[in-house]
Design an enzyme around this catalytic site. Structure first.
Site: not given
Ligand SMILES: [Zn+2]
Length: 358
Positions: A131, A257
């Site tokens: 990110h 995830d």
């Molecule tokens: Zn993630």
């Protein structure tokens, strides 16, 4: 040749959310759990993998992706642990040293593969990186690990074509920001529908910018997508595009995830799903795997499954086949997935010429 080289930042535990009173799922227990699981698994050091020590990265390495101003900003935040450099990002007094060590492990994992010492590698590092953009941090990420590695391989090892594949449930928006105008680095991110999940970026329409239109690919998976949908996407898009692009190395942003037990997301990959994707990928390309997200108790199990796929070992028995079946029978999920896949192919067809009917 060692099948898989593993690196990990031994000082990772000094980057700990509890040190500044910010409880976070991204904490030292993640790597601790993985290492404990591997130590007790039937994968053997020296046969299946070898763990390599790594030197910290230099500021020069970081500067290949991030700005001087941003690096100074991170350093200033570290001096004041109450500060937060970005949304859902924390720092502690030792975070900067931890970050340099993590990037050093990432570069070493790349070197092991680039120099032919190992067929594949896995950098078990934290915090994650996908990110983080050139001058921004968010979602636990401060330095963009895959971007820094790609730039290093280009500059130091002369690589001309590098692919980055993100399979974390969250879009790889930081990596997109680094390479959106660069056709020498192909970025593919397959993640949960971005109208339903952070960072709310990485839509199907986002395909990079000139002169790299079509070289950033974002596939949004409808919630409840699982092994069948991921399998179709891999076969129809990932493998075809990678084959045409012909990367010299593939950097895998490996988030755990998208796993069905992850409480932060709504995807249904099982250990079989992860295994199949990575087995197929590793049978054609050399892979540098980087740990991204994943915050549940099965991180060790999933890491061992990735190692099995990278080494060509058979998978351990998956006891959750019903999830696989459930996903494939979920009519709305499949319909939404098919619509998204058609839209993606239509957007990409002018740049890749892979899906037009003859
Ligand atoms: Zn993630």
């Amino acid at each position: 040749m060692i099948p898989v080289g593993i690196t990990f930042n031994e000082n990772h535990y000094l980057h700990d959310s509890f040190l500044n009173g910010f409880p976070s799922p991204e904490n030292p227990s993640r790597i601790r759990n993985i290492l404990e699981y591997l130590a007790n698994s039937d994968l053997v050091t020296g046969i299946h993998y070898h763990i390599y020590a790594s030197e910290p990265a230099s500021v020069r390495d970081i500067l290949r992706v991030h700005t001087v101003k941003y690096i100074k900003f991170i350093k200033s935040c570290v001096k004041d642990p109450r500060s937060s450099p970005g949304k859902d990002v924390y720092v502690c007094p030792s975070s900067y040293e931890v970050l340099l060590q993590a990037v050093g492990c990432v570069l070493n994992a790349g070197i092991l593969v680039a120099t032919g010492k190992c067929k594949h590698s896995f950098a078990l590092i934290r915090p994650p990186g996908h990110h983080a953009g050139p001058d921004a941090s968010s979602g636990f990420c401060l330095f963009n690990n895959s971007g820094i590695l790609a730039r290093y391989l280009q500059e130091v090892h002369g690589f001309e074509r590098i692919a980055i594949l993100n399979i974390d449930a969250h879009a790889s928006d930081g990596t997109y920001a680094v390479f959106e105008t660069d056709p020498s680095v192909l970025c593919i991110s397959v993640h949960q529908d971005q109208s339903t999940l952070y960072p709310y970026k990485g839509f199907i329409r986002d395909i990079g910018a000139r002169p790299a239109l079509g070289y950033c690919i974002n596939m949004e998976m409808p919630p409840e997508s699982g092994n069948p949908e991921y399998g179709i996407f891999y076969d129809e898009v990932v493998e075809k595009v990678l084959t045409k692009f012909d990367p010299q190395i593939v950097i895998l942003e490996c988030g755990f995830d998208a796993y069905y037990k992850e409480s932060l997301t709504k995807l249904n990959l099982t250990i079989d799903g992860y295994y199949r994707i990575i087995f197929k990928l590793a049978s054609k390309w050399n892979i540098v795997t980087l740990l991204e997200g994943g915050y549940h108790e099965d991180l060790g199990l999933l890491t061992s499954v990735v190692l099995r796929a990278l080494t060509g070992e058979s998978n351990i028995k998956d006891e959750v086949d019903q999830i696989d079946l459930l996903a494939s029978r979920h009519a709305k999920t499949r319909k939404d997935f098919n619509n998204s896949l058609s839209l993606l192919k239509m957007r990409l067809e002018p740049y890749w010429g892979l899906w037009t009917r003859t």
